[in-house]
Design a protein around this motif. Sequence first.
Motif, PDB file in Angstrom:
ATOM      1  N   ALA A  26      18.945  50.539  62.174  1.00 33.31           N
ATOM      2  CA  ALA A  26      18.330  50.815  63.463  1.00 33.31           C
ATOM      3  C   ALA A  26      18.693  49.746  64.491  1.00 33.31           C
ATOM      4  O   ALA A  26      19.063  50.053  65.639  1.00 33.31           O
ATOM      5  CB  ALA A  26      16.809  50.910  63.306  1.00 33.31           C
ATOM      6  N   GLN A  27      18.609  48.472  64.084  1.00 34.11           N
ATOM      7  CA  GLN A  27      18.927  47.398  65.027  1.00 34.11           C
ATOM      8  C   GLN A  27      20.410  47.343  65.343  1.00 34.11           C
ATOM      9  O   GLN A  27      20.807  47.084  66.476  1.00 34.11           O
ATOM     10  CB  GLN A  27      18.469  46.058  64.467  1.00 34.11           C
ATOM     11  CG  GLN A  27      16.965  45.915  64.405  1.00 34.11           C
ATOM     12  CD  GLN A  27      16.532  44.476  64.254  1.00 34.11           C
ATOM     13  OE1 GLN A  27      16.381  43.754  65.233  1.00 34.11           O
ATOM     14  NE2 GLN A  27      16.327  44.044  63.019  1.00 34.11           N
ATOM     15  N   SER A  28      21.240  47.576  64.342  1.00 34.14           N
ATOM     16  CA  SER A  28      22.683  47.530  64.566  1.00 34.14           C
ATOM     17  C   SER A  28      23.124  48.620  65.538  1.00 34.14           C
ATOM     18  O   SER A  28      23.911  48.364  66.457  1.00 34.14           O
ATOM     19  CB  SER A  28      23.415  47.683  63.233  1.00 34.14           C
ATOM     20  OG  SER A  28      24.806  47.673  63.431  1.00 34.14           O
ATOM     21  N   LEU A  29      22.615  49.812  65.364  1.00 37.91           N
ATOM     22  CA  LEU A  29      23.001  50.908  66.258  1.00 37.91           C
ATOM     23  C   LEU A  29      22.428  50.716  67.661  1.00 37.91           C
ATOM     24  O   LEU A  29      23.029  51.154  68.644  1.00 37.91           O
ATOM     25  CB  LEU A  29      22.539  52.251  65.673  1.00 37.91           C
ATOM     26  CG  LEU A  29      23.225  52.669  64.363  1.00 37.91           C
ATOM     27  CD1 LEU A  29      22.655  53.992  63.864  1.00 37.91           C
ATOM     28  CD2 LEU A  29      24.735  52.774  64.546  1.00 37.91           C
ATOM     29  N   ALA A  30      21.283  50.041  67.738  1.00 35.02           N
ATOM     30  CA  ALA A  30      20.718  49.777  69.062  1.00 35.02           C
ATOM     31  C   ALA A  30      21.502  48.681  69.775  1.00 35.02           C
ATOM     32  O   ALA A  30      21.934  48.848  70.929  1.00 35.02           O
ATOM     33  CB  ALA A  30      19.249  49.387  68.928  1.00 35.02           C
TER      34      ALA A  30
END
Length: 707
Positions: free
Chosen positions: A475-479
Amino acid sequence: MQPSQQEDWQNFVEKLARLGQRRLILVEGEPQWCRDWVMTQLEGLHATRGLWVGQPEDAARGGLPGMAAKQYKRWLGQELDVLVWDGWQGNPPDGLAALAGTLKAGGLLFWLMPTLAQWPEFEDPDYARTGLDGAPEHAFAARQVRLLAQAPEVIRVNAGAAALPELSVPDESEAFQVGATNEQNELVEALVRFGQGRRRRPLVVTADRGRGKSAALGLAAAELLLAGREQVVVTAPAFENVRTLFRHAGSRLGDALAEQDEGRLVTRNGHRLCFWPVERLLEEQPSAEVVMVDEAAAIPAHRLRSLLLGWPRVAFASTVHGYEGTGRGFALRFREVLDRETPQWQEIKLNQPIRWAKGDPLEALVFRLFLLDAGAQPTDQALPAESVTIEPWQPSKASEAELAEAFGLLVNAHYRTTPSDLRQWLDDPAAYSWVARRQGRIVGVLWATLEGGLSEAMAEQVMLGKRRLRGHLLAQSLASHGGFAEAASLEGLRVVRVAVLEQARGQGVGRRLVAAARQGCRDHCLDYLGTSFGGEPGLLRFWREAGLRVVRLGLQQEATTGEFPLQMLEGISPAGNALADGLANRFSEHWQVLMPRHWSALPTNLLIGMAVDLPAQAALSDDDHRDLRSFSDGFRGFELTLPVLQRLSASAGFMAWLAGQEGRELWCRAVLQGWSWTSLRKHGWCAGQKAGEARLRQLVASYLSAG
C-alpha cells in the motif's frame, strides 16, 4: 560467588564438554536481577570466549564483548563458551537462533527474560520493528513457553531462588572428543582435489551449523598453498565469519607460515591466503586460482553468480538451516544458476556435528523453538487436483505437526523464509491464511496480510513521502512510488507467501489458493488483492495466470535476491479496479524511459512478460508506418528509427508478438534497454552493428507483413 557454587559450575561445564553437549539456562525475573545474577555466575565459569548480547555497559560489567542483537551476523562462524542473551532488550528470532549455533561442547546459553507465565503479555522491544507491538496476543511467545516448559533439559533459574537449580547431566557413556569426523576429512580431500582440478567445476558444501565446514575450508586452503597454489582468496559477509577458517589454516601451515595478519596468511615461499570482503572482491577482481565463499547463504544471489563466473575455481559453503533465512533458498535458487552456468558442479553435504555431539539437547531445542528443521516431506503418491480442498486456516491455532508441515512448505518454496517470518505469521493480527489439503495433509499454503485503510490525510502524506509507517508494504509503495494516494487509503490484501508441495504443482492448487484469497477480499469488502516479490519470470507467469497484473517495478534491486521488486494488483471493488487501471496506465507511460536507466540488465523473458499486459500507449501514425517500412527495406538507419521502434514496442499487441520471435533478446537489449552495439556483440546477441541492424529490420518486416 561461593566456592561451592563455583565448583558446581566448573563440574557441570566439564561434564557437558565430556558428553559433547550444551545447555540453555533460562534466567527468569526482573531485568536487573537477571543481569546481576548472570554476572555473578560468570565469575566462576572462566570462559575464554564469550559474548553478551544487550547493552554495552552490561557486557562491560560482565567482562564480555558486547553487541546488539541486530549485529549477530558478525559472529557467525565463531566458537563461544558462553553466550548471554538479554531478552529484556529484545528477541529477534533470527539472531537468537543463529548465535546459539556458535556455542561449542560444554557451552552455556543464558537467556534473560521475564517469568515464563508472563511471556505472552511481555512487550518485547523487538516487536516495534515489525509492527507487532500492537498485537492483542502473541501466539509465538505462547508456543515458546509451552515448548520450554516441556523441555526437561532447560535449566530454569527464578528470582529469589535460595540456591542454584540442580546442574545435572545424563550418565556418561562414550566421552565426546572434538576432532575431525570422517565426513570432514573426506571434505578436506574433496576441496583439495577441487582446488587442483579442472576449471568451471564449482563445489557446493552444505551443512547445519557446527558440522565443521569452516574448519574444513581452512585446512583445505592450507593444503592447496603447500601444494603450490599461489593465492587462495576467502570471502564472506564479514571477516568474523571466517576467523575459524583462518585459525585452522594457520595451524595446518605450521612452520611453513612466514607472515600472519588478520585476514592474511603468507607462506615461506610467498603463497597467500587472503580475506576479501565481497563487494571489494567483485570490484577489484584480484587474481586467484581458488576462491572460497563461506556463509554463502547470507550473500545475495546475484553476487554469488558474479563470484561463480569471476574465477576459475569457486567453492561455496552454506548453512542449510540458514538462520539468515536464505540457507534453504540458497540450495533451491542458486542451484538453478549452477545448473545453467556450470552444469558440472558438485555438492557435498555434512551431517555429523563436530562442535558438539549428535543429539545435543540445545540444538534440538533451538530447532523446535524456531522450526529450523521444518521442510515439506515429499510423497510418492499422485496428488490429483480434484482431491484437494481449500480452506481458511489459522497458524496460531494449529497443532505443532500441522504448523511444521505448513511452515515447511514456505521454507522449501521461498528464497527468504526466516524464524522471524514464523513469529510474524503467528502474531500478526492482520494476517489471513488458507491451506490446500489432500486427505488431511497440507499440500499448499497462502499467507496474506491486510494493508491500507489509512485516512485520506495520512494517505496523502504517505504519497508525498512525508510519512512512512511500519507495515503496509504494498500500500505504501504504490502510494509513494506509484503516486496514487488511494493505494494507501483503500483496503487490500497482500499475499506474503504462497507455496505448494512439489508433487502437487502444475495442477492449479496455487491458483485455487489465490482464488480463495480473492473471495476473502470480497467477503470482507476489500478493494484489491495484490502481491510484491522479487521479479522472476516463473513467478510473474504464475501471478498473471492467477489474474493479477503488473503495476510497478522497483528501481532498486533487493538486497537478498538481487532482483527488482515486482508489484501486481487485481481490483476487487470499483474503487480497487480504478486504482489498478490508474497504476497500470501510469506505469505503461513511464517504463520505456526508466528501462535503460535502471533495468538495462533485466532478463528478456521478464521484460516481455511484464510488458505484454500493460495498456498500449502508442497508436502508430501514417508517418510511423512509413518510417518502419523504410527501416525494414534498409533505407533508414537504426538511430533515426529508434524513437519509432520504441513507439512500436508500446503499441497494442507488439510485445505479445515479439515473445514468440527468435530475435526478441536483441530487440529488448538494443531498442528498449539501450545497449551499445559493442556490448551486444560482446554478449553474443549479434556479430556487430551491421548484422544486428539486419536482424532488427527482419523483425520489423515480419511484423508488418503479419499485420
